[in-house]
Design an enzyme around this catalytic site. Structure first.
Site, PDB file in Angstrom:
ATOM      1  N   ASP A  45       0.840  -1.200   0.000  1.00 14.88           N
ATOM      2  CA  ASP A  45       0.000   0.000   0.000  1.00 14.88           C
ATOM      3  C   ASP A  45       0.879   1.255   0.000  1.00 14.88           C
ATOM      4  O   ASP A  45       0.376   2.374  -0.051  1.00 14.88           O
ATOM      5  CB  ASP A  45      -1.022  -0.018   1.142  1.00 14.88           C
ATOM      6  CG  ASP A  45      -0.388  -0.011   2.509  1.00 14.88           C
ATOM      7  OD1 ASP A  45       0.844  -0.137   2.613  1.00 14.88           O
ATOM      8  OD2 ASP A  45      -1.140   0.118   3.507  1.00 14.88           O
ATOM      9  N   SER A  46       2.196   1.049   0.004  1.00 15.96           N
ATOM     10  CA  SER A  46       3.142   2.145  -0.279  1.00 15.96           C
ATOM     11  C   SER A  46       2.814   2.778  -1.632  1.00 15.96           C
ATOM     12  O   SER A  46       3.268   3.889  -1.917  1.00 15.96           O
ATOM     13  CB  SER A  46       4.581   1.614  -0.289  1.00 15.96           C
ATOM     14  OG  SER A  46       4.709   0.511  -1.170  1.00 15.96           O
ATOM     15  N   ASP A  84      -1.050  -6.177  -0.022  1.00 17.10           N
ATOM     16  CA  ASP A  84      -1.385  -5.548   1.257  1.00 17.10           C
ATOM     17  C   ASP A  84      -2.889  -5.371   1.415  1.00 17.10           C
ATOM     18  O   ASP A  84      -3.573  -4.927   0.481  1.00 17.10           O
ATOM     19  CB  ASP A  84      -0.760  -4.148   1.345  1.00 17.10           C
ATOM     20  CG  ASP A  84       0.620  -4.162   1.982  1.00 17.10           C
ATOM     21  OD1 ASP A  84       1.018  -5.203   2.539  1.00 17.10           O
ATOM     22  OD2 ASP A  84       1.295  -3.109   1.914  1.00 17.10           O
ATOM     23  N   LYS A 112      -1.161  -9.444   3.213  1.00 17.29           N
ATOM     24  CA  LYS A 112      -0.395  -8.940   4.356  1.00 17.29           C
ATOM     25  C   LYS A 112      -1.259  -7.957   5.130  1.00 17.29           C
ATOM     26  O   LYS A 112      -1.906  -7.094   4.535  1.00 17.29           O
ATOM     27  CB  LYS A 112       0.901  -8.278   3.888  1.00 17.29           C
ATOM     28  CG  LYS A 112       1.712  -7.658   5.033  1.00 17.29           C
ATOM     29  CD  LYS A 112       3.156  -7.397   4.648  1.00 17.29           C
ATOM     30  CE  LYS A 112       3.391  -6.197   3.763  1.00 17.29           C
ATOM     31  NZ  LYS A 112       2.996  -4.908   4.379  1.00 17.29           N
ATOM     32  N   GLU A 114      -1.407  -5.387   8.685  1.00 16.68           N
ATOM     33  CA  GLU A 114      -0.639  -4.696   9.717  1.00 16.68           C
ATOM     34  C   GLU A 114      -1.317  -4.899  11.069  1.00 16.68           C
ATOM     35  O   GLU A 114      -2.537  -4.710  11.184  1.00 16.68           O
ATOM     36  CB  GLU A 114      -0.573  -3.193   9.426  1.00 16.68           C
ATOM     37  CG  GLU A 114       0.187  -2.866   8.168  1.00 16.68           C
ATOM     38  CD  GLU A 114       0.383  -1.371   7.970  1.00 16.68           C
ATOM     39  OE1 GLU A 114       0.013  -0.582   8.871  1.00 16.68           O
ATOM     40  OE2 GLU A 114       0.910  -0.993   6.911  1.00 16.68           O
ATOM     41  N   GLU A 181       9.170  -4.247  10.293  1.00 12.80           N
ATOM     42  CA  GLU A 181       9.629  -2.967   9.755  1.00 12.80           C
ATOM     43  C   GLU A 181      10.164  -2.085  10.879  1.00 12.80           C
ATOM     44  O   GLU A 181       9.481  -1.867  11.891  1.00 12.80           O
ATOM     45  CB  GLU A 181       8.477  -2.250   9.023  1.00 12.80           C
ATOM     46  CG  GLU A 181       8.887  -0.871   8.496  1.00 12.80           C
ATOM     47  CD  GLU A 181       7.915  -0.259   7.498  1.00 12.80           C
ATOM     48  OE1 GLU A 181       6.960  -0.938   7.067  1.00 12.80           O
ATOM     49  OE2 GLU A 181       8.134   0.918   7.142  1.00 12.80           O
TER      50      GLU A 181
HETATM   51  O1  KIV Z   1       3.605  -1.079   1.508  1.00  7.37           O
HETATM   52  C1  KIV Z   1       4.763  -1.494   1.474  1.00  7.37           C
HETATM   53  O2  KIV Z   1       5.542  -1.259   0.548  1.00  7.37           O
HETATM   54  C2  KIV Z   1       5.221  -2.316   2.593  1.00  7.37           C
HETATM   55  C3  KIV Z   1       6.685  -2.594   2.712  1.00  7.37           C
HETATM   56  C4  KIV Z   1       7.407  -1.367   3.114  1.00  7.37           C
HETATM   57  C5  KIV Z   1       6.985  -3.710   3.623  1.00  7.37           C
HETATM   58  O3  KIV Z   1       4.408  -2.718   3.406  1.00  7.37           O
HETATM   59 NA    NA Z   2       2.410  -1.742   3.298  1.00 10.90          NA
END
Ligand code: KIV
Ligand code: NA
Length: 266
Positions: A45-46, A84, A112, A114, A181
């Site tokens: 989600d970056s 994510d 994934k 959080e 992280e």
């Molecule tokens: O969203 C993302 O790119 C991430 C990584 C930094 C692990 O969760």
């Molecule tokens: Na992320």
């Protein structure tokens, strides 16, 4: 099924071969990353920051994630694709199952999330429904407003014990993988030894089973101009993006990246 499976990655952990993971948001980079030897592609989600230009990951929707997962899947050449769950996508168990299904249908092999030990029931229900889950611990950017900034997590004895306990509880709940992280390198190594599932790190030192970087960071591109200390520009000394990604994979496999200066003290 991808060429790289959870079984493949378990084998890596057992024999101590490092796992190279990168974020990816589209088909062409997926193909190039696979050809460079990247084993796992993360639709992070970056993308809210590096693609959409937001100042956090909070505005990203499930539809955004599904779109970029589908794009990545079309260029994938055998990597395991992780997508994510964006902000609030797993606020309830029903939402978690529904949104994870959307990402799996778009082409993810794993989702994934959080959080911490409180995700145990969600992780269990996802696994029961055929959806492997990676839990992102430590600095979880969706909680930036709770943390009061992007700060190293797991410092000090109490926080370190808590993170270790969360990791063990999530493995017991059926998590397939963990991602740490911005936690002290010593703590990340301890967590990696404490669990049987693969642990991927970013800003977590060289003691984890694998590494991940945001693609743009690895290529020396920055929108904000602020480059975190755990980032290395792999374009340095390379004349093409494929060469830079191959250099990243080599550095992870050789244990050259991350170097001690990329990590955080306890
Ligand atoms: O969203 C993302 O790119 C991430 C990584 C930094 C692990 O969760
Ligand atoms: Na992320």
């Amino acid at each position: 099924m991808p060429d790289v499976t959870l079984t493949t990655l378990q084998g890596y952990k057992q024999r101590g071969e490092k796992i190279a993971m990168l974020t990816c948001y589209d088909a062409t980079f997926a193909k190039v990353a696979c050809e460079a030897g990247v084993e796992m592609l993360l639709i992070g989600d970056s993308l809210g920051m590096v693609l959409q230009g937001h100042d956090s990951t909070l505005p990203v929707s499930v539809a955004d994630m599904a779109y970029h997962t589908a794009c990545t899947k079309r260029g994938n050449r055998g990597a395991l694709i992780v997508a994510d769950m964006p902000f609030m996508a797993n606020a309830t168990l029903a939402q978690a199952l529904d949104n994870a299904a959307t990402l799996m249908r778009a082409g993810a092999h794993m989702v994934k999330l959080e959080g911490g030990a409180w995700l145990g029931e969600t992780v269990r229900r996802l696994a029961d429904n055929g959806i492997p889950a990676c839990v992102h611990l430590g600095l979880t950017p969706q909680s930036v407003n709770v943390f009061g900034g992007y700060k190293v997590q797991g410092r000090g004895e109490a926080q370190a014990r808590q993170l270790l306990a969360d990791a063990v509880a999530l493995e017991q709940a059926g998590a397939a993988m963990l991602l740490l992280e911005c936690v002290p390198s010593t703590l990340a190594a301890e967590v990696t030894r404490a669990v049987g599932i693969p642990v991927i790190g970013i800003g977590a030192g060289a003691g984890t089973d694998g590494q991940v970087l945001v693609l743009h960071d690895a290529l020396g591109l920055s929108l904000s101009g602020r480059v975190p200390k755990f980032v290395k520009n792999f374009m340095t000394g390379q004349s093409s993006i494929p060469d830079a990604l191959a250099a990243y994979v080599r550095a992870v496999k050789d244990g050259q990246f991350p170097a001690p200066e990329h990590g955080f003290s306890a």
